[in-house]
Write an enzyme that holds these catalytic residues in place. Structure first.
Site, PDB file in Angstrom:
ATOM      1  N   LYS A 136      31.914 -31.418  52.329  1.00 20.43           N
ATOM      2  CA  LYS A 136      31.161 -30.264  52.817  1.00 20.43           C
ATOM      3  C   LYS A 136      29.892 -30.733  53.548  1.00 20.43           C
ATOM      4  CE  LYS A 136      33.176 -27.265  49.347  1.00 20.43           C
ATOM      5  NZ  LYS A 136      33.130 -26.539  48.092  1.00 20.43           N
ATOM      6  N   GLN A 153      29.208 -25.759  43.223  1.00 23.22           N
ATOM      7  CA  GLN A 153      30.567 -26.289  43.110  1.00 23.22           C
ATOM      8  C   GLN A 153      31.123 -26.023  41.710  1.00 23.22           C
ATOM      9  OE1 GLN A 153      32.255 -27.490  45.704  1.00 23.22           O
ATOM     10  NE2 GLN A 153      34.077 -28.012  44.550  1.00 23.22           N
ATOM     11  N   ASP A 184      30.381 -18.846  49.696  1.00 20.43           N
ATOM     12  CA  ASP A 184      31.683 -19.024  49.048  1.00 20.43           C
ATOM     13  C   ASP A 184      32.431 -17.688  48.941  1.00 20.43           C
ATOM     14  OD1 ASP A 184      32.576 -21.548  48.296  1.00 20.43           O
ATOM     15  OD2 ASP A 184      31.271 -21.641  46.529  1.00 20.43           O
TER      16      ASP A 184
END
Ligand code: GUN
Length: 288
Positions: free
Chosen positions: A52, A96, A119
């Site tokens: 990422k 995460q 997200d």
């Protein structure tokens, strides 16, 4: 049979994003900024977060990595999320997953400002997606829809069967595929579905998102179907340097000859998932 090349499609989108970032910066606007919060040292999470950060560099975004050890408390993490929410330089951030068992993932997700939730996991974003309002859509469903659009795959009136009902893939994807822009007739199949073979074989578009390597066999696929494989199970392999290779949920060798379109693993949905986080971050930056 046409292979759906997620890798080159994602590369093309990255180039489009990079050009847009250059334009924004040229107009004197701020560079989009994404932060990733990583707790502990899980191998998979370390790899995903490293990708990422690298993706951000490639398109000209600023990125920040916020690290904690496994013993971080839920309170410390919530305090940091409050600080990230308030950070005016930051356009979006992700925490995460998975998190250590002593931390409630749901509490953490709900602490993120929906406007920075790139997200798309916050219930506000999920709810907005369901009723068709502008929202952040989680990366894998977003990437799959983008692939379908860019390959001009006919969806209107088609039977779409999604195998798997997870909150981050199957369920939001079922919502997107049934919306007016796509107009598919959607079935969500899962572990209690009866006659799964027949249900899958009725699909014009079959999306496998159950996380079980090579589960979808040739007798579960209709001649001419479009097959999208979301599976990425790491299996041991003596053929690679890392000792692992990725396996999809579809028995590719046997299924591919029956398909009109199929995504490979790797190089199909995975790169599109990565680029979707960048698209959401760019959108967050432009929304501000
Ligand atoms: N863990 C596995 N996939 C994801 C993802 O897309 N976002 C976050 N935050 N964690 C993950």
């Amino acid at each position: 049979m046409q292979l759906i090349d997620g890798k080159s499609t994602a590369q093309a989108i990255k180039e489009e994003i990079a050009a847009e970032v250059s334009t924004l910066v040229g107009q004197g606007k701020k560079r989009p900024h994404l932060a990733a919060v990583l707790v502990g040292h899980d191998g998979g999470s370390e790899t995903y977060v490293a990708y990422k950060i690298k993706d951000c560099e490639q398109v000209g975004f600023k990125s920040s990595l916020v690290r904690y050890e496994d013993d971080v408390t839920e309170e410390e993490l919530l305090d940091r999320i409050a600080a990230l929410n308030a950070d005016s330089d930051l356009d979006g951030f992700i925490v995460q997953l998975p998190l250590p068992a002593h931390i409630s993932e749901q509490k953490i997700i709900e602490a993120i400002d929906p406007a920075k939730d790139v997200d798309g996991f916050h219930p506000v974003n999920v709810g907005k997606t369901v009723i068709g309002l502008p929202s952040f859509v989680s990366a894998t469903p977003y990437g799959i829809v983008e692939l379908i659009k860019r390959y001009s795959i006919e969806t209107s009136g088609k039977n779409c069967v999604i195998v798997g009902r997870s909150n981050i893939v199957g369920r939001p994807l079922s919502v997107l595929m049934s919306q007016k822009a796509i107009n598919a007739t959607v079935t969500v199949a899962h572990s209690r579905t009866k006659n799964l073979k027949e249900v899958c074989a009725s699909a014009d578009i079959l999306i496998a998102a159950l996380g079980f390597p090579e589960f979808i066999k040739e007798d579960m696929v209709k001649e001419g179907a479009v097959v999208i494989d979301v599976g990425t199970t790491r299996v041991e392999s003596s053929e690679t340097k890392s000792g692992f290779r990725l396996k999809g949920d579809v028995d590719f060798e046997k299924v591919a000859p029956k398909c009109s379109f199929i995504t490979p693993v790797p190089g199909g949905v995975g790169p599109m998932t990565r680029v979707s986080l960048l698209l959401n971050t760019l959108k967050a930056a432009k929304n501000r």
